[in-house]
Design an enzyme around this catalytic site. Structure first.
Site, PDB file in Angstrom:
ATOM      1  N   MET A   1       7.926  -3.464   5.420  1.00 54.80           N
ATOM      2  CA  MET A   1       8.528  -3.460   4.086  1.00 54.80           C
ATOM      3  C   MET A   1       9.263  -2.154   3.814  1.00 54.80           C
ATOM      4  O   MET A   1      10.299  -2.142   3.139  1.00 54.80           O
ATOM      5  CB  MET A   1       7.473  -3.730   3.011  1.00 54.80           C
ATOM      6  CG  MET A   1       6.901  -5.141   3.057  1.00 54.80           C
ATOM      7  SD  MET A   1       8.155  -6.445   3.074  1.00 54.80           S
ATOM      8  CE  MET A   1       9.047  -6.119   1.568  1.00 54.80           C
TER       9      MET A   1
ATOM     10  N   HIS B   1       0.835  -1.197   0.000  1.00 50.39           N
ATOM     11  CA  HIS B   1       0.000   0.000   0.000  1.00 50.39           C
ATOM     12  C   HIS B   1       0.876   1.255   0.000  1.00 50.39           C
ATOM     13  O   HIS B   1       1.913   1.276   0.665  1.00 50.39           O
ATOM     14  CB  HIS B   1      -0.887   0.030   1.253  1.00 50.39           C
ATOM     15  CG  HIS B   1      -1.888  -1.070   1.291  1.00 50.39           C
ATOM     16  ND1 HIS B   1      -1.594  -2.323   1.770  1.00 50.39           N
ATOM     17  CD2 HIS B   1      -3.188  -1.097   0.902  1.00 50.39           C
ATOM     18  CE1 HIS B   1      -2.669  -3.086   1.674  1.00 50.39           C
ATOM     19  NE2 HIS B   1      -3.647  -2.366   1.151  1.00 50.39           N
TER      20      HIS B   1
ATOM     21  N   ASP C   1      27.027   0.730  -4.885  1.00 46.87           N
ATOM     22  CA  ASP C   1      27.125   1.482  -6.138  1.00 46.87           C
ATOM     23  C   ASP C   1      28.223   2.539  -6.067  1.00 46.87           C
ATOM     24  O   ASP C   1      29.007   2.689  -7.007  1.00 46.87           O
ATOM     25  CB  ASP C   1      25.785   2.140  -6.462  1.00 46.87           C
ATOM     26  CG  ASP C   1      25.840   2.927  -7.752  1.00 46.87           C
ATOM     27  OD1 ASP C   1      26.255   2.349  -8.780  1.00 46.87           O
ATOM     28  OD2 ASP C   1      25.483   4.119  -7.732  1.00 46.87           O
TER      29      ASP C   1
END
EC number: 4.6.1.17
Length: 161
Positions: free
Chosen positions: A113, A77, A128
Site C-alpha cells: 500500500m 498499520h 496538480d
C-alpha cells in the site's frame, strides 16, 4: 481462494493483528503513468514550468505519501519504512511520465500500500502542478509490480503485462 483479511467473522472491518508475525525484510514496487500532450511533457522535461521542478516536487510528494499511508488508507498499520524511492521517467514516445516506486522495511506487514500510495500521489502531484496548462491529463495504470517477503510469498507481474 484467499479470504479478506480486514473483515472479521461478523463481517465487520477491523485492523489485522500482526503481533504474532515474524519480522522479515519486505519490499514492494509499484507504478503509475500520467499521459499528457507532448507540449506539456516538453515543458516539464525542459524545466520551463512556472511552478518549478515538477519531477522533484512529485518525488518528494510520493516519499511523503508513502510515510503517511497509514493516515490515508483505513486499517493500514503505521510502518517504520527503511527506504522509499520514487523514480520518474519521461516517455516522450508515449506522451507520458512513468512513475516507479519502491518501499522497503524489516517488519511484520507488507509495504504494497505504501508503494501504491507513493506512485498515486506522485502522479496526482504532476497533475496538480500541470493542470493550469492542461486539464485533460490522464492518470492511469496504477499497479503493484512486485512484492517480496512475508507469509503470502513473492509476487511479480508477468513481463508481457
Amino acid at each position: 481462494m484467499s479470504q479478506l483479511t480486514h473483515i472479521n467473522a461478523a463481517g465487520e472491518a477491523h485492523m489485522v493483528d500482526v503481533s504474532a508475525k515474524a519480522e522479515t525484510v519486505r519490499e514492494a514496487r509499484a507504478e503509475a503513468f500520467v499521459t499528457m500532450r507532448s507540449e506539456t511533457l516538453a515543458m516539464i522535461i525542459d524545466g520551463r514550468h512556472h511552478k518549478g521542478d515538477v519531477f522533484a516536487t512529485a518525488r518528494i510528494a510520493g516519499i511523503q505519501a508513502a510515510k503517511r499511508t497509514w493516515d490515508l488508507i483505513p486499517l493500514c498499520h503505521p510502518l517504520m519504512l527503511s527506504k522509499v524511492e520514487v523514480n520518474l521517467q519521461a516517455e516522450p514516445e508515449h506522451n507520458r511520465v512513468r512513475i516507479e516506486t519502491l518501499c522497503r522495511l524489516t517488519g511484520k506487514t507488507g509495504v504494497e500500500m505504501e508503494a501504491l500510495t507513493a506512485a498515486s500521489v506522485a502522479a496526482l502531484t504532476i497533475y496538480d502542478m500541470c493542470k493550469a496548462v492542461q486539464k485533460d491529463m490522464v492518470i492511469g495504470s496504477v499497479r503493484l509490480l512486485a512484492k517480496s517477503g512475508g507469509k503470502s510469498g513473492d509476487f511479480k507481474v508477468e513481463a508481457d503485462d
